[in-house]
Design an enzyme around this catalytic site. Structure first.
Site, short mmCIF file in Angstrom:
data_model
loop_
_atom_site.label_atom_id
_atom_site.label_comp_id
_atom_site.label_asym_id
_atom_site.label_seq_id
_atom_site.Cartn_x
_atom_site.Cartn_y
_atom_site.Cartn_z
N LYS A 39 11.00 84.48 -25.25
CA LYS A 39 10.77 83.65 -24.05
C LYS A 39 9.53 84.11 -23.29
CE LYS A 39 14.12 83.68 -20.84
NZ LYS A 39 13.61 84.16 -19.53
N GLY A 112 12.33 81.87 -13.54
CA GLY A 112 11.61 82.77 -12.65
C GLY A 112 10.27 83.18 -13.24
N SER A 185 8.20 95.20 -12.13
CA SER A 185 8.34 93.79 -12.48
C SER A 185 7.14 93.30 -13.26
CB SER A 185 8.50 92.94 -11.21
OG SER A 185 8.33 91.58 -11.54
N ASP A 338 17.00 92.65 -18.98
CA ASP A 338 17.81 91.45 -19.21
C ASP A 338 19.07 91.74 -20.03
OD1 ASP A 338 16.06 89.87 -17.78
OD2 ASP A 338 14.83 89.42 -19.54
N ARG A 369 23.14 89.42 -10.75
CA ARG A 369 23.75 89.87 -12.00
C ARG A 369 24.59 91.13 -11.86
NH1 ARG A 369 19.23 88.70 -16.52
NH2 ARG A 369 19.72 86.47 -16.59
C1 S3P Z 1 9.96 88.72 -17.62
C2 S3P Z 1 10.14 89.81 -16.81
C3 S3P Z 1 11.45 90.26 -16.31
C4 S3P Z 1 12.60 89.62 -17.06
C5 S3P Z 1 12.39 88.16 -17.30
C6 S3P Z 1 11.12 87.93 -18.09
C7 S3P Z 1 8.60 88.35 -18.06
O1 S3P Z 1 11.54 89.92 -14.93
O2 S3P Z 1 13.80 89.81 -16.36
O3 S3P Z 1 13.47 87.59 -18.01
O4 S3P Z 1 8.46 87.52 -18.98
O5 S3P Z 1 7.64 88.88 -17.49
P1 S3P Z 1 10.99 90.91 -13.78
O6 S3P Z 1 9.54 91.04 -13.96
O7 S3P Z 1 11.32 90.22 -12.48
O8 S3P Z 1 11.74 92.18 -13.96
#
Ligand code: S3P
Length: 458
Positions: A39, A112, A185, A338, A369
Protein backbone atom coordinates in the site's frame (compact mmCIF):
# COMPACT_ATOMS: atom_id res chain seq x y z
CA UNK A 1 -16.26 -26.23 7.47
CA UNK A 2 -15.97 -22.75 8.88
CA UNK A 3 -19.52 -21.38 9.13
CA UNK A 4 -19.62 -17.71 8.30
CA UNK A 5 -22.22 -15.29 7.04
CA UNK A 6 -22.53 -12.00 5.25
CA UNK A 7 -25.34 -9.55 5.74
CA UNK A 8 -25.15 -6.37 3.71
CA UNK A 9 -27.20 -3.60 5.34
CA UNK A 10 -27.02 0.15 4.85
CA UNK A 11 -25.76 2.65 7.42
CA UNK A 12 -25.54 6.43 7.53
CA UNK A 13 -21.71 6.55 7.74
CA UNK A 14 -20.99 4.24 4.82
CA UNK A 15 -23.34 2.60 2.36
CA UNK A 16 -22.77 -1.12 2.96
CA UNK A 17 -22.03 -3.11 6.10
CA UNK A 18 -20.85 -6.71 5.83
CA UNK A 19 -20.96 -8.51 9.14
CA UNK A 20 -19.33 -11.89 9.53
CA UNK A 21 -19.36 -14.80 11.94
CA UNK A 22 -16.13 -16.80 12.05
CA UNK A 23 -15.93 -20.27 13.62
CA UNK A 24 -12.91 -22.27 14.66
CA UNK A 25 -11.19 -23.97 11.73
CA UNK A 26 -10.80 -27.70 12.14
CA UNK A 27 -8.30 -28.18 9.32
CA UNK A 28 -4.87 -26.77 8.47
CA UNK A 29 -4.15 -23.83 6.16
CA UNK A 30 -1.97 -25.03 3.28
CA UNK A 31 -0.85 -23.80 -0.12
CA UNK A 32 0.97 -21.01 -1.92
CA UNK A 33 -0.46 -17.51 -2.35
CA UNK A 34 0.64 -14.01 -3.37
CA UNK A 35 -0.63 -11.16 -1.22
CA UNK A 36 -1.65 -7.87 -2.92
CA UNK A 37 0.81 -5.05 -3.65
CA UNK A 38 2.31 -2.86 -0.96
CA UNK A 39 0.00 0.00 0.00
CA UNK A 40 2.73 2.49 0.94
CA UNK A 41 4.67 1.87 -2.27
CA UNK A 42 1.52 1.98 -4.41
CA UNK A 43 0.49 5.43 -3.15
CA UNK A 44 3.98 6.75 -3.79
CA UNK A 45 4.22 5.16 -7.25
CA UNK A 46 1.07 6.99 -8.35
CA UNK A 47 2.01 10.32 -6.78
CA UNK A 48 5.59 10.45 -8.01
CA UNK A 49 4.81 9.22 -11.51
CA UNK A 50 2.10 11.90 -11.69
CA UNK A 51 4.84 14.50 -11.07
CA UNK A 52 7.34 12.99 -13.50
CA UNK A 53 7.89 13.77 -17.16
CA UNK A 54 6.80 10.94 -19.45
CA UNK A 55 4.94 7.68 -18.99
CA UNK A 56 5.43 5.33 -16.05
CA UNK A 57 4.17 1.75 -16.09
CA UNK A 58 3.35 0.23 -12.71
CA UNK A 59 3.19 -3.53 -12.20
CA UNK A 60 1.59 -5.02 -9.09
CA UNK A 61 -0.17 -1.85 -7.93
CA UNK A 62 -2.47 -2.47 -4.97
CA UNK A 63 -6.01 -2.02 -6.27
CA UNK A 64 -7.45 -1.37 -2.81
CA UNK A 65 -9.81 1.51 -2.05
CA UNK A 66 -7.10 3.65 -0.45
CA UNK A 67 -4.84 3.54 -3.48
CA UNK A 68 -7.74 4.05 -5.90
CA UNK A 69 -8.46 7.29 -4.01
CA UNK A 70 -4.91 8.43 -4.67
CA UNK A 71 -5.29 7.58 -8.37
CA UNK A 72 -8.49 9.62 -8.48
CA UNK A 73 -6.85 12.58 -6.73
CA UNK A 74 -3.83 12.57 -9.06
CA UNK A 75 -6.19 12.54 -12.04
CA UNK A 76 -8.02 15.53 -10.57
CA UNK A 77 -4.61 17.25 -10.32
CA UNK A 78 -3.85 16.71 -13.99
CA UNK A 79 -2.16 13.32 -14.44
CA UNK A 80 -3.49 10.87 -17.02
CA UNK A 81 -3.87 7.47 -15.32
CA UNK A 82 -5.21 4.34 -16.98
CA UNK A 83 -5.39 0.64 -16.15
CA UNK A 84 -4.70 -1.94 -18.83
CA UNK A 85 -6.55 -5.26 -18.98
CA UNK A 86 -3.36 -7.07 -17.97
CA UNK A 87 -3.43 -5.21 -14.61
CA UNK A 88 -0.64 -2.77 -15.47
CA UNK A 89 -1.21 0.88 -14.69
CA UNK A 90 0.03 3.68 -16.96
CA UNK A 91 0.65 7.18 -15.63
CA UNK A 92 1.40 10.19 -17.83
CA UNK A 93 2.79 12.75 -15.42
CA UNK A 94 2.27 16.50 -15.65
CA UNK A 95 5.81 17.43 -14.61
CA UNK A 96 6.95 18.86 -11.30
CA UNK A 97 5.34 22.19 -10.41
CA UNK A 98 2.59 21.73 -12.97
CA UNK A 99 -0.25 20.23 -10.92
CA UNK A 100 -3.65 21.58 -11.99
CA UNK A 101 -6.04 23.16 -9.55
CA UNK A 102 -8.68 20.50 -8.82
CA UNK A 103 -12.22 21.45 -9.82
CA UNK A 104 -13.80 19.64 -6.88
CA UNK A 105 -13.09 18.43 -3.35
CA UNK A 106 -10.47 15.66 -3.12
CA UNK A 107 -11.98 12.76 -1.17
CA UNK A 108 -9.27 10.54 0.29
CA UNK A 109 -11.72 8.01 1.73
CA UNK A 110 -10.17 6.03 4.61
CA UNK A 111 -6.54 6.77 3.73
CA UNK A 112 -4.30 8.69 6.12
CA UNK A 113 -1.28 8.09 3.89
CA UNK A 114 -3.01 9.62 0.87
CA UNK A 115 -4.18 12.65 2.86
CA UNK A 116 -0.84 13.34 4.59
CA UNK A 117 1.40 12.82 1.56
CA UNK A 118 -0.87 14.78 -0.74
CA UNK A 119 -0.85 17.71 1.71
CA UNK A 120 2.87 18.09 1.01
CA UNK A 121 2.27 18.33 -2.73
CA UNK A 122 -0.73 20.65 -2.44
CA UNK A 123 1.10 23.01 -0.07
CA UNK A 124 3.95 23.44 -2.54
CA UNK A 125 1.96 24.22 -5.68
CA UNK A 126 0.24 27.56 -6.23
CA UNK A 127 -3.25 26.05 -6.28
CA UNK A 128 -6.31 26.05 -4.04
CA UNK A 129 -7.68 22.68 -2.93
CA UNK A 130 -10.03 21.13 -0.37
CA UNK A 131 -9.48 17.65 0.98
CA UNK A 132 -11.87 15.45 2.92
CA UNK A 133 -12.29 11.79 3.85
CA UNK A 134 -14.64 9.28 5.45
CA UNK A 135 -15.73 9.46 9.11
CA UNK A 136 -12.57 7.62 10.24
CA UNK A 137 -10.18 9.89 8.34
CA UNK A 138 -12.07 13.02 9.42
CA UNK A 139 -11.24 12.08 13.03
CA UNK A 140 -7.49 11.76 12.42
CA UNK A 141 -4.94 14.51 13.21
CA UNK A 142 -3.71 16.62 10.29
CA UNK A 143 -1.92 19.19 12.46
CA UNK A 144 1.16 16.99 12.38
CA UNK A 145 1.55 17.86 8.68
CA UNK A 146 -0.06 21.31 8.68
CA UNK A 147 2.39 22.65 11.28
CA UNK A 148 5.61 21.94 9.36
CA UNK A 149 4.05 22.62 5.94
CA UNK A 150 2.84 26.10 6.96
CA UNK A 151 6.50 27.21 6.87
CA UNK A 152 6.53 26.68 3.07
CA UNK A 153 4.23 29.73 2.83
CA UNK A 154 1.05 27.69 2.33
CA UNK A 155 -2.10 28.46 4.32
CA UNK A 156 -4.41 25.84 5.83
CA UNK A 157 -7.93 26.06 7.11
CA UNK A 158 -9.08 22.97 8.96
CA UNK A 159 -11.85 21.90 11.28
CA UNK A 160 -11.43 22.27 15.05
CA UNK A 161 -8.48 20.19 16.27
CA UNK A 162 -6.83 20.17 12.84
CA UNK A 163 -9.24 17.66 11.27
CA UNK A 164 -10.48 17.24 7.71
CA UNK A 165 -12.08 18.77 5.71
CA UNK A 166 -9.03 20.89 5.08
CA UNK A 167 -8.64 23.80 2.66
CA UNK A 168 -5.11 24.43 1.37
CA UNK A 169 -3.87 27.52 -0.44
CA UNK A 170 -0.55 26.31 -1.72
CA UNK A 171 2.53 28.46 -2.22
CA UNK A 172 3.73 29.04 -5.80
CA UNK A 173 7.23 29.75 -4.42
CA UNK A 174 7.49 27.35 -1.46
CA UNK A 175 10.36 27.76 0.97
CA UNK A 176 12.42 24.62 1.64
CA UNK A 177 11.86 23.16 5.13
CA UNK A 178 14.19 21.99 7.86
CA UNK A 179 12.23 19.89 10.30
CA UNK A 180 12.80 17.45 13.15
CA UNK A 181 9.92 14.98 13.50
CA UNK A 182 8.33 15.09 16.96
CA UNK A 183 6.79 11.63 16.34
CA UNK A 184 8.12 8.66 14.36
CA UNK A 185 5.99 8.99 11.23
CA UNK A 186 6.85 8.15 7.65
CA UNK A 187 3.77 10.05 6.56
CA UNK A 188 4.96 13.31 8.12
CA UNK A 189 8.51 12.78 6.86
CA UNK A 190 7.14 12.16 3.37
CA UNK A 191 4.82 15.18 3.42
CA UNK A 192 7.79 17.44 4.21
CA UNK A 193 9.99 15.82 1.55
CA UNK A 194 7.26 16.04 -1.08
CA UNK A 195 6.80 19.75 -0.33
CA UNK A 196 10.55 20.08 -0.86
CA UNK A 197 10.35 18.77 -4.41
CA UNK A 198 8.95 22.05 -5.71
CA UNK A 199 11.04 24.29 -3.40
CA UNK A 200 14.29 25.93 -4.43
CA UNK A 201 17.18 24.65 -2.26
CA UNK A 202 17.62 21.84 0.21
CA UNK A 203 14.87 20.28 2.35
CA UNK A 204 16.00 18.49 5.48
CA UNK A 205 14.06 16.13 7.75
CA UNK A 206 15.48 14.58 10.88
CA UNK A 207 13.75 11.53 12.32
CA UNK A 208 14.67 10.36 15.83
CA UNK A 209 13.78 6.78 14.88
CA UNK A 210 14.11 5.50 11.30
CA UNK A 211 10.72 4.96 9.61
CA UNK A 212 9.88 3.28 6.32
CA UNK A 213 12.02 4.83 3.57
CA UNK A 214 9.93 4.12 0.47
CA UNK A 215 9.69 7.85 -0.31
CA UNK A 216 13.46 8.24 -0.28
CA UNK A 217 13.99 5.07 -2.37
CA UNK A 218 11.38 5.90 -4.96
CA UNK A 219 12.29 9.57 -5.32
CA UNK A 220 15.82 8.43 -6.14
CA UNK A 221 14.36 5.94 -8.63
CA UNK A 222 12.65 8.87 -10.41
CA UNK A 223 15.89 10.89 -10.47
CA UNK A 224 15.83 13.08 -7.35
CA UNK A 225 18.97 13.61 -5.28
CA UNK A 226 18.29 12.27 -1.77
CA UNK A 227 20.94 11.57 0.88
CA UNK A 228 20.60 9.93 4.27
CA UNK A 229 22.90 10.49 7.25
CA UNK A 230 22.72 8.28 10.33
CA UNK A 231 22.88 10.26 13.58
CA UNK A 232 24.91 9.06 16.62
CA UNK A 233 21.58 8.70 18.51
CA UNK A 234 20.30 6.12 16.02
CA UNK A 235 18.13 8.50 14.01
CA UNK A 236 18.44 9.73 10.44
CA UNK A 237 18.72 13.02 8.60
CA UNK A 238 17.25 12.94 5.09
CA UNK A 239 18.20 15.67 2.65
CA UNK A 240 16.53 16.38 -0.68
CA UNK A 241 17.69 18.84 -3.35
CA UNK A 242 14.69 20.84 -4.56
CA UNK A 243 13.44 21.16 -8.14
CA UNK A 244 14.85 17.85 -9.41
CA UNK A 245 14.01 16.68 -12.90
CA UNK A 246 11.72 13.72 -12.24
CA UNK A 247 11.74 11.31 -15.16
CA UNK A 248 9.18 8.51 -15.63
CA UNK A 249 10.58 5.13 -14.60
CA UNK A 250 8.73 1.82 -14.45
CA UNK A 251 7.83 0.57 -10.98
CA UNK A 252 7.29 -2.98 -9.73
CA UNK A 253 5.35 -3.09 -6.46
CA UNK A 254 6.20 -5.98 -4.10
CA UNK A 255 3.62 -7.81 -1.99
CA UNK A 256 2.70 -5.94 1.18
CA UNK A 257 4.39 -7.33 4.32
CA UNK A 258 1.63 -5.68 6.38
CA UNK A 259 -0.96 -7.76 4.49
CA UNK A 260 1.20 -10.88 4.61
CA UNK A 261 1.11 -10.46 8.41
CA UNK A 262 -2.48 -11.75 8.64
CA UNK A 263 -1.79 -14.89 6.62
CA UNK A 264 1.43 -15.38 8.53
CA UNK A 265 -0.14 -15.26 11.98
CA UNK A 266 -3.12 -17.41 10.89
CA UNK A 267 -0.72 -20.08 9.59
CA UNK A 268 1.31 -19.96 12.80
CA UNK A 269 -1.76 -20.46 14.97
CA UNK A 270 -3.93 -22.93 13.01
CA UNK A 271 -2.50 -26.38 13.87
CA UNK A 272 -0.73 -28.24 11.06
CA UNK A 273 -0.58 -25.25 8.71
CA UNK A 274 2.16 -24.84 6.12
CA UNK A 275 1.87 -21.81 3.83
CA UNK A 276 4.13 -20.11 1.30
CA UNK A 277 3.69 -16.46 0.33
CA UNK A 278 5.59 -15.37 -2.76
CA UNK A 279 7.08 -11.98 -3.54
CA UNK A 280 6.70 -10.29 -0.16
CA UNK A 281 8.44 -6.94 0.45
CA UNK A 282 11.27 -7.30 2.99
CA UNK A 283 12.38 -3.71 3.50
CA UNK A 284 14.12 -3.88 6.93
CA UNK A 285 12.15 -0.83 8.09
CA UNK A 286 8.96 -2.90 7.68
CA UNK A 287 9.90 -6.29 9.09
CA UNK A 288 9.73 -5.77 12.85
CA UNK A 289 6.88 -8.29 13.02
CA UNK A 290 9.03 -11.04 11.52
CA UNK A 291 11.76 -10.40 14.12
CA UNK A 292 9.16 -10.42 16.90
CA UNK A 293 7.42 -13.60 15.76
CA UNK A 294 10.78 -15.38 15.50
CA UNK A 295 11.51 -14.32 19.08
CA UNK A 296 8.19 -15.97 20.01
CA UNK A 297 9.29 -19.22 18.37
CA UNK A 298 7.74 -18.90 14.89
CA UNK A 299 8.93 -21.21 12.16
CA UNK A 300 9.35 -18.61 9.46
CA UNK A 301 11.80 -19.00 6.56
CA UNK A 302 12.67 -16.56 3.79
CA UNK A 303 13.81 -17.94 0.45
CA UNK A 304 14.52 -16.57 -3.01
CA UNK A 305 15.67 -13.19 -1.64
CA UNK A 306 16.22 -10.61 -4.37
CA UNK A 307 15.87 -6.91 -5.13
CA UNK A 308 13.00 -5.71 -7.30
CA UNK A 309 12.42 -2.07 -8.18
CA UNK A 310 14.91 -1.00 -5.50
CA UNK A 311 13.16 -2.91 -2.69
CA UNK A 312 14.21 -6.26 -1.16
CA UNK A 313 11.66 -9.06 -1.71
CA UNK A 314 11.49 -12.78 -1.00
CA UNK A 315 9.19 -15.75 -0.47
CA UNK A 316 8.00 -16.59 3.04
CA UNK A 317 7.32 -20.10 4.29
CA UNK A 318 5.47 -20.31 7.57
CA UNK A 319 4.61 -23.44 9.53
CA UNK A 320 2.31 -23.73 12.54
CA UNK A 321 4.37 -23.16 15.69
CA UNK A 322 3.96 -23.10 19.40
CA UNK A 323 4.47 -19.47 20.48
CA UNK A 324 5.85 -17.97 23.69
CA UNK A 325 5.15 -14.47 25.04
CA UNK A 326 7.33 -11.60 23.88
CA UNK A 327 8.55 -8.20 25.11
CA UNK A 328 8.61 -5.83 22.12
CA UNK A 329 10.93 -2.83 22.58
CA UNK A 330 9.61 0.67 21.84
CA UNK A 331 12.31 1.37 19.27
CA UNK A 332 10.94 -1.46 17.11
CA UNK A 333 7.46 0.09 16.90
CA UNK A 334 8.09 2.11 13.73
CA UNK A 335 9.10 -1.02 11.80
CA UNK A 336 5.85 -2.83 12.66
CA UNK A 337 3.43 -0.03 13.47
CA UNK A 338 0.56 -1.54 11.46
CA UNK A 339 1.12 -5.05 12.78
CA UNK A 340 0.23 -4.65 16.47
CA UNK A 341 -3.43 -5.75 16.20
CA UNK A 342 -2.49 -9.04 14.53
CA UNK A 343 0.53 -9.49 16.83
CA UNK A 344 -1.92 -9.04 19.71
CA UNK A 345 -3.87 -12.05 18.41
CA UNK A 346 -0.65 -14.10 18.32
CA UNK A 347 0.22 -12.96 21.86
CA UNK A 348 -3.30 -13.87 23.05
CA UNK A 349 -2.82 -17.41 21.73
CA UNK A 350 0.76 -17.72 23.06
CA UNK A 351 1.97 -18.96 26.42
CA UNK A 352 2.91 -16.24 28.94
CA UNK A 353 2.47 -12.49 29.36
CA UNK A 354 3.51 -10.23 26.47
CA UNK A 355 4.31 -6.53 26.62
CA UNK A 356 4.31 -4.17 23.62
CA UNK A 357 6.23 -1.07 24.66
CA UNK A 358 5.70 2.50 23.48
CA UNK A 359 2.70 1.94 21.22
CA UNK A 360 1.07 5.39 21.69
CA UNK A 361 0.93 6.02 17.92
CA UNK A 362 -1.74 3.30 17.70
CA UNK A 363 -4.18 5.84 19.16
CA UNK A 364 -4.26 7.84 15.90
CA UNK A 365 -4.66 5.12 13.27
CA UNK A 366 -7.81 4.26 11.28
CA UNK A 367 -9.35 3.69 14.73
CA UNK A 368 -7.89 4.24 18.20
CA UNK A 369 -6.09 0.94 17.73
CA UNK A 370 -4.92 0.69 21.29
CA UNK A 371 -8.54 0.83 22.52
CA UNK A 372 -9.94 -1.29 19.68
CA UNK A 373 -7.27 -4.00 20.04
CA UNK A 374 -7.91 -4.17 23.78
CA UNK A 375 -11.67 -4.47 23.10
CA UNK A 376 -11.09 -7.18 20.45
CA UNK A 377 -9.25 -9.31 22.99
CA UNK A 378 -11.31 -8.54 26.09
CA UNK A 379 -14.61 -9.29 24.33
CA UNK A 380 -13.19 -12.67 23.42
CA UNK A 381 -12.08 -13.56 26.92
CA UNK A 382 -8.42 -12.50 26.76
CA UNK A 383 -7.08 -10.33 29.61
CA UNK A 384 -5.14 -7.18 28.74
CA UNK A 385 -3.80 -4.11 30.50
CA UNK A 386 -2.71 -0.71 29.23
CA UNK A 387 0.19 0.56 31.31
CA UNK A 388 1.04 4.11 30.18
CA UNK A 389 1.97 3.64 26.53
CA UNK A 390 2.51 -0.12 26.85
CA UNK A 391 0.02 -2.87 26.03
CA UNK A 392 0.15 -6.03 28.13
CA UNK A 393 -1.54 -9.24 26.93
CA UNK A 394 -2.12 -12.32 29.07
CA UNK A 395 -1.64 -15.32 26.77
CA UNK A 396 -4.16 -18.18 26.88
CA UNK A 397 -1.85 -21.04 25.91
CA UNK A 398 -3.85 -21.83 22.78
CA UNK A 399 -7.27 -21.49 24.42
CA UNK A 400 -8.79 -18.14 23.37
CA UNK A 401 -12.41 -18.36 24.59
CA UNK A 402 -13.93 -16.25 21.73
CA UNK A 403 -17.70 -15.68 21.62
CA UNK A 404 -17.40 -11.89 21.36
CA UNK A 405 -18.92 -9.33 19.02
CA UNK A 406 -16.07 -7.22 17.62
CA UNK A 407 -16.54 -3.58 16.67
CA UNK A 408 -14.08 -2.68 13.92
CA UNK A 409 -14.64 1.13 13.85
CA UNK A 410 -14.00 1.39 10.07
CA UNK A 411 -10.55 -0.14 10.61
CA UNK A 412 -9.44 -2.78 8.08
CA UNK A 413 -6.70 -4.20 10.27
CA UNK A 414 -9.07 -4.68 13.19
CA UNK A 415 -11.47 -6.60 10.94
CA UNK A 416 -8.70 -8.85 9.59
CA UNK A 417 -7.25 -9.45 13.06
CA UNK A 418 -10.71 -10.41 14.35
CA UNK A 419 -11.16 -12.88 11.49
CA UNK A 420 -7.86 -14.60 12.33
CA UNK A 421 -8.78 -14.70 16.01
CA UNK A 422 -12.08 -16.35 15.04
CA UNK A 423 -10.27 -19.12 13.16
CA UNK A 424 -8.60 -20.30 16.39
CA UNK A 425 -11.02 -19.27 19.17
CA UNK A 426 -13.12 -21.85 20.99
CA UNK A 427 -16.44 -20.07 20.31
CA UNK A 428 -17.65 -18.20 17.21
CA UNK A 429 -16.51 -14.60 16.81
CA UNK A 430 -18.86 -12.00 15.29
CA UNK A 431 -17.37 -9.08 13.38
CA UNK A 432 -19.65 -6.06 12.93
CA UNK A 433 -18.26 -4.98 9.54
CA UNK A 434 -15.63 -6.36 7.15
CA UNK A 435 -16.18 -3.83 4.32
CA UNK A 436 -13.05 -1.82 5.13
CA UNK A 437 -10.78 -4.79 4.43
CA UNK A 438 -11.06 -3.69 0.79
CA UNK A 439 -9.06 -0.54 1.59
CA UNK A 440 -5.82 -2.54 1.79
CA UNK A 441 -6.49 -6.20 1.02
CA UNK A 442 -8.97 -6.78 -1.80
CA UNK A 443 -9.67 -10.50 -2.19
CA UNK A 444 -8.80 -11.19 1.46
CA UNK A 445 -11.42 -13.90 2.03
CA UNK A 446 -10.85 -15.54 -1.36
CA UNK A 447 -7.11 -15.74 -0.69
CA UNK A 448 -7.72 -17.31 2.71
CA UNK A 449 -10.22 -19.73 1.19
CA UNK A 450 -7.58 -20.85 -1.31
CA UNK A 451 -5.60 -21.94 1.74
CA UNK A 452 -8.64 -23.77 3.18
CA UNK A 453 -10.12 -21.20 5.58
CA UNK A 454 -13.71 -21.73 4.40
CA UNK A 455 -14.92 -18.16 5.00
CA UNK A 456 -18.38 -17.69 3.50
CA UNK A 457 -17.72 -14.01 2.85
CA UNK A 458 -15.52 -14.46 -0.24
C1 S3P B 1 2.58 4.77 6.20
C2 S3P B 1 3.09 5.13 7.41
C3 S3P B 1 2.53 4.69 8.71
C4 S3P B 1 1.58 3.52 8.55
C5 S3P B 1 0.65 3.69 7.39
C6 S3P B 1 1.44 3.84 6.10
C7 S3P B 1 3.21 5.28 4.96
O1 S3P B 1 1.84 5.78 9.29
O2 S3P B 1 0.84 3.34 9.73
O3 S3P B 1 -0.21 2.58 7.25
O4 S3P B 1 2.91 4.76 3.87
O5 S3P B 1 4.02 6.21 5.05
P1 S3P B 1 2.60 6.86 10.22
O6 S3P B 1 3.59 7.55 9.39
O7 S3P B 1 1.52 7.81 10.68
O8 S3P B 1 3.19 6.07 11.34
Amino acid sequence: MNMSMTQPVSSPSHPVVRSLRVCRLGTALTGTVAVPGDKSISHRALMFSALAEGETRIVGLLEGEDVLRTAQAMRALGARITRENDGRWHVHGCGLGALHEPADVLDMGNSGTAARLLSGLLASHGIMSVMTGDASLRRRPMKRVMDPLAATGATFLAREGGRLPLAIKGSATPAPLTYRLPVASAQVKSAVLLAGLNAQGQTQVEEPVPTRDHTENMLRHFGAHVTVEETPEGGRIVRLEGKPRLIARDVTVPGDPSSAAFVLVAALLVPGSDVIMTNVGLNPLRTGLFTTLREMGARLDVTNERTEGGEPVGDLRVQASSLQAVDVPADRAASMIDEYPILAVAAAYATGISRFRGVEELRVKESDRLASTVALLEKNGVRTKVDGNDLIIYGTQGAIPGGGVVETHMDHRLAMSASVLGLVAENPVDIDDTVFIDTSFPGYFALFNNLGAGFAAA
